[in-house]
Design an enzyme around this catalytic site. Structure first.
Site, short mmCIF file in Angstrom:
data_model
loop_
_atom_site.label_atom_id
_atom_site.label_comp_id
_atom_site.label_asym_id
_atom_site.label_seq_id
_atom_site.Cartn_x
_atom_site.Cartn_y
_atom_site.Cartn_z
N ASP A 213 19.55 -3.99 28.04
CA ASP A 213 18.13 -4.36 27.94
C ASP A 213 17.28 -3.18 27.52
OD1 ASP A 213 18.31 -7.16 28.91
OD2 ASP A 213 19.16 -6.15 30.65
N GLY B 274 21.05 -10.65 31.42
CA GLY B 274 21.83 -11.88 31.29
C GLY B 274 22.48 -12.31 32.60
N GLU C 86 29.92 -6.75 34.68
CA GLU C 86 29.73 -5.81 33.57
C GLU C 86 29.93 -4.38 34.05
OE1 GLU C 86 25.78 -6.82 32.32
OE2 GLU C 86 26.50 -8.10 30.69
O1 DER Z 1 22.78 -8.84 30.92
C1 DER Z 1 23.13 -7.88 30.21
O2 DER Z 1 23.37 -6.76 30.66
C2 DER Z 1 23.14 -8.09 28.73
O3 DER Z 1 24.07 -7.24 28.13
C3 DER Z 1 21.74 -7.82 28.26
O4 DER Z 1 21.33 -6.64 28.81
C4 DER Z 1 21.61 -7.73 26.76
O5 DER Z 1 21.48 -9.03 26.33
P1 DER Z 1 21.05 -9.35 24.83
O6 DER Z 1 22.15 -8.78 23.97
O7 DER Z 1 21.01 -10.85 24.80
O8 DER Z 1 19.71 -8.70 24.58
#
Ligand code: DER
Length: 224
Positions: A86, A99, A105
């Site tokens: 983000d 997300g 992650e």
């Molecule tokens: O939730 C997360 O960490 C995602 O990787 C987010 O940070 C990035 O989402 P996007 O690629 O839809 O901007």
């Protein structure tokens, strides 16, 4: 549109680093979705990889493209992971979790020998914190964690989706905490790690090997 074109460009650049035999960590989000689809094409063309996913939705997409999925809980390491963010700084500190997949992650990033972040141009910041810091909260600790966040200067909002409280793939809640611009992300990350019932937070400090940012038709890389 321009942002999607940048996401695709960054995704194509990142998968150049994936080679036969790799165990690949799959992130979550719209940018990583482009990367998973590109990987699917290369698998269909003969690339031999296995993968572990940070969310049910990324896993389902990968499986639908013929990518073999491993049980994350059995892995002692991951060769290369590809994920979004983000926000990122040129010191490779991130805010992640937009997300809602930050817990897995972070497990994937921690296991990865090479952790690559792909973004469009909108994610680069001088200082983290314009974006709130997502934290994954064990439900029975909700009130306690919310109070501890306030003590640290973070005003938290329980994340909802279509009016319902969001439940993560792991059965937990997410609080989005607004700390304002963060002067010392390492210190805040350490403080957050002390809170019982706070299972993961979106400050990814020292976990990233490379950020690949697409800006228009240019690729800008930031390395550790
Ligand atoms: O939730 C997360 O960490 C995602 O990787 C987010 O940070 C990035 O989402 P996007 O690629 O839809 O901007």
């Amino acid at each position: 549109n321009q942002q999607d074109a940048e996401k695709l460009l960054a995704a194509k650049e990142a998968i150049k680093f994936v080679k036969d035999g790799d165990v690949v960590g799959l992130g979550t989000g719209t940018t990583t979705t482009f990367a998973i689809k590109e990987l699917g094409k290369k698998v269909a063309a003969g690339l031999k990889i296995t993968a572990a996913s940070s969310s049910v939705r990324s896993e389902e997409l990968a499986k639908s493209l013929g990518i073999q999925i491993l049980d994350l809980g059995t892995l002692s390491s991951i060769d290369i992971s590809i994920d979004g963010a983000d926000e990122f700084t040129d010191t490779l500190n991130l805010i992640k979790g937009g997300g809602g997949a930050l817990f897995r992650e972070k497990i994937i990033a921690s296991l990865s020998k090479n952790s690559i972040i792909i973004t469009d141009a909108s994610k680069q910041v001088e200082k983290l914190g314009a974006f709130t810091v997502p934290v994954e909260v064990f439900p029975l600790a909700l009130r306690y964690v919310a109070d501890q966040l306030i003590k640290l200067g973070g005003k938290g909002i329980l994340r909802k989706k279509e009016g319902e409280v969001l439940i993560t793939d792991n059965g937990n809640y997410i609080i989005d905490a607004d700390f304002g611009l963060i002067d010392d992300p390492e210190k805040l990350a350490t403080d957050l790690n002390q809170i019982t019932g706070l299972l993961a937070h979106g400050l990814f400090i020292g976990l990233t090997s490379k950020v690949i940012m697409a800006k228009g038709s240019e690729i800008v890389s930031f390395d550790k």
